[in-house]
Design a protein around this motif. Structure first.
Motif, PDB file in Angstrom:
ATOM      1  N   ALA A  10       0.826  -1.212   0.000  1.00  0.00           N
ATOM      2  CA  ALA A  10       0.000   0.000   0.000  1.00  0.00           C
ATOM      3  C   ALA A  10       0.860   1.261   0.000  1.00  0.00           C
ATOM      4  O   ALA A  10       0.462   2.279  -0.560  1.00  0.00           O
ATOM      5  N   GLY A  11       2.057   1.182   0.578  1.00  0.00           N
ATOM      6  CA  GLY A  11       2.937   2.340   0.636  1.00  0.00           C
ATOM      7  C   GLY A  11       3.994   2.376  -0.445  1.00  0.00           C
ATOM      8  O   GLY A  11       4.282   3.425  -1.017  1.00  0.00           O
ATOM      9  N   ASN A  12       4.589   1.207  -0.762  1.00  0.00           N
ATOM     10  CA  ASN A  12       5.701   1.215  -1.725  1.00  0.00           C
ATOM     11  C   ASN A  12       5.330   0.684  -3.109  1.00  0.00           C
ATOM     12  O   ASN A  12       6.081   0.849  -4.051  1.00  0.00           O
ATOM     13  N   ARG A  13       4.197  -0.001  -3.230  1.00  0.00           N
ATOM     14  CA  ARG A  13       3.674  -0.504  -4.514  1.00  0.00           C
ATOM     15  C   ARG A  13       4.590  -1.506  -5.209  1.00  0.00           C
ATOM     16  O   ARG A  13       4.525  -1.698  -6.423  1.00  0.00           O
ATOM     17  N   PHE A  14       5.474  -2.211  -4.457  1.00  0.00           N
ATOM     18  CA  PHE A  14       6.409  -3.165  -5.051  1.00  0.00           C
ATOM     19  C   PHE A  14       5.750  -4.513  -5.317  1.00  0.00           C
ATOM     20  O   PHE A  14       5.044  -5.054  -4.469  1.00  0.00           O
ATOM     21  N   VAL A  31      14.629 -15.237 -14.292  1.00  0.00           N
ATOM     22  CA  VAL A  31      14.961 -13.934 -13.741  1.00  0.00           C
ATOM     23  C   VAL A  31      13.991 -13.612 -12.614  1.00  0.00           C
ATOM     24  O   VAL A  31      12.791 -13.856 -12.743  1.00  0.00           O
ATOM     25  N   ILE A  32      14.513 -13.075 -11.528  1.00  0.00           N
ATOM     26  CA  ILE A  32      13.697 -12.525 -10.450  1.00  0.00           C
ATOM     27  C   ILE A  32      13.782 -11.013 -10.592  1.00  0.00           C
ATOM     28  O   ILE A  32      14.871 -10.453 -10.712  1.00  0.00           O
ATOM     29  N   ALA A  33      12.626 -10.366 -10.575  1.00  0.00           N
ATOM     30  CA  ALA A  33      12.585  -8.921 -10.803  1.00  0.00           C
ATOM     31  C   ALA A  33      11.631  -8.253  -9.829  1.00  0.00           C
ATOM     32  O   ALA A  33      10.778  -8.899  -9.225  1.00  0.00           O
ATOM     33  N   ARG A  34      11.808  -6.943  -9.725  1.00  0.00           N
ATOM     34  CA  ARG A  34      10.913  -6.119  -8.916  1.00  0.00           C
ATOM     35  C   ARG A  34      10.489  -4.926  -9.759  1.00  0.00           C
ATOM     36  O   ARG A  34      11.284  -4.370 -10.516  1.00  0.00           O
ATOM     37  N   ALA A  35       9.232  -4.546  -9.629  1.00  0.00           N
ATOM     38  CA  ALA A  35       8.731  -3.350 -10.287  1.00  0.00           C
ATOM     39  C   ALA A  35       7.738  -2.678  -9.343  1.00  0.00           C
ATOM     40  O   ALA A  35       7.248  -3.287  -8.396  1.00  0.00           O
ATOM     41  N   ARG A  36       7.474  -1.437  -9.627  1.00  0.00           N
ATOM     42  CA  ARG A  36       6.481  -0.696  -8.860  1.00  0.00           C
ATOM     43  C   ARG A  36       5.223  -0.566  -9.708  1.00  0.00           C
ATOM     44  O   ARG A  36       5.292  -0.248 -10.898  1.00  0.00           O
ATOM     45  N   PHE A  37       4.066  -0.843  -9.101  1.00  0.00           N
ATOM     46  CA  PHE A  37       2.783  -0.753  -9.793  1.00  0.00           C
ATOM     47  C   PHE A  37       2.238   0.653  -9.616  1.00  0.00           C
ATOM     48  O   PHE A  37       1.900   1.068  -8.515  1.00  0.00           O
ATOM     49  N   ASP A  40      -1.745   1.731 -13.030  1.00  0.00           N
ATOM     50  CA  ASP A  40      -2.087   0.515 -13.781  1.00  0.00           C
ATOM     51  C   ASP A  40      -0.966   0.028 -14.698  1.00  0.00           C
ATOM     52  O   ASP A  40      -1.221  -0.639 -15.705  1.00  0.00           O
ATOM     53  N   ARG A  41       0.288   0.359 -14.358  1.00  0.00           N
ATOM     54  CA  ARG A  41       1.450  -0.099 -15.139  1.00  0.00           C
ATOM     55  C   ARG A  41       2.562  -0.511 -14.189  1.00  0.00           C
ATOM     56  O   ARG A  41       2.625  -0.053 -13.049  1.00  0.00           O
ATOM     57  N   LEU A  42       3.477  -1.333 -14.692  1.00  0.00           N
ATOM     58  CA  LEU A  42       4.697  -1.652 -13.952  1.00  0.00           C
ATOM     59  C   LEU A  42       5.777  -0.681 -14.390  1.00  0.00           C
ATOM     60  O   LEU A  42       6.056  -0.545 -15.587  1.00  0.00           O
ATOM     61  N   VAL A  43       6.402   0.003 -13.436  1.00  0.00           N
ATOM     62  CA  VAL A  43       7.464   0.965 -13.729  1.00  0.00           C
ATOM     63  C   VAL A  43       8.685   0.622 -12.882  1.00  0.00           C
ATOM     64  O   VAL A  43       8.601  -0.127 -11.911  1.00  0.00           O
ATOM     65  N   ASP A  44       9.814   1.181 -13.241  1.00  0.00           N
ATOM     66  CA  ASP A  44      11.076   0.987 -12.511  1.00  0.00           C
ATOM     67  C   ASP A  44      11.428  -0.491 -12.359  1.00  0.00           C
ATOM     68  O   ASP A  44      11.810  -0.945 -11.282  1.00  0.00           O
ATOM     69  N   LEU A  45      11.311  -1.237 -13.458  1.00  0.00           N
ATOM     70  CA  LEU A  45      11.656  -2.656 -13.447  1.00  0.00           C
ATOM     71  C   LEU A  45      13.128  -2.829 -13.122  1.00  0.00           C
ATOM     72  O   LEU A  45      13.990  -2.167 -13.709  1.00  0.00           O
ATOM     73  N   ARG A  46      13.416  -3.716 -12.185  1.00  0.00           N
ATOM     74  CA  ARG A  46      14.802  -4.013 -11.805  1.00  0.00           C
ATOM     75  C   ARG A  46      14.977  -5.521 -11.738  1.00  0.00           C
ATOM     76  O   ARG A  46      14.351  -6.192 -10.918  1.00  0.00           O
ATOM     77  N   GLU A  47      15.794  -6.071 -12.625  1.00  0.00           N
ATOM     78  CA  GLU A  47      16.141  -7.490 -12.586  1.00  0.00           C
ATOM     79  C   GLU A  47      17.295  -7.639 -11.615  1.00  0.00           C
ATOM     80  O   GLU A  47      18.338  -7.020 -11.793  1.00  0.00           O
ATOM     81  N   PHE A  48      17.129  -8.439 -10.574  1.00  0.00           N
ATOM     82  CA  PHE A  48      18.206  -8.521  -9.598  1.00  0.00           C
ATOM     83  C   PHE A  48      18.727  -9.916  -9.341  1.00  0.00           C
ATOM     84  O   PHE A  48      19.669 -10.084  -8.581  1.00  0.00           O
TER      85      PHE A  48
END
Length: 71
Positions: A10-14, A31-37, A40-48
């Motif tokens: 609810a706060g970080n949208r990860f 691949v394991i990845a993180r993005a912020r929702f 209605d889109r995924l932004v700041d995709l980071r493959e880590f």
């Protein structure tokens, strides 16, 4: 593909997810990845985490303190 949301979503949208990514025409890797929702889109995709030649399904779980587990 596996998907989990951060316990403080609810706060970080990860959102964390696993997927198969092609390396070339004959090879792929998990691949394991993180993005912020956002909006209605995924932004700041980071493959880590990626491993060449890893295949198959991956399970993700997240503990209440935000620790991501990969199996």
């Amino acid at each position: 593909m596996s998907l989990v949301v951060h316990p403080r979503f609810a706060g970080n949208r990860f959102i964390y997810f696993a997927f198969n990514k092609p390396i070339d025409a004959q090879r792929a890797t998990v691949v394991i990845a993180r993005a912020r929702f956002e909006n209605d889109r995924l932004v700041d995709l980071r493959e880590f985490l990626a491993g060449e030649g890893l295949r198959g399904s991956v399970s993700l779980a997240m503990t209440p303190d935000g620790m991501l587990w990969v199996a």
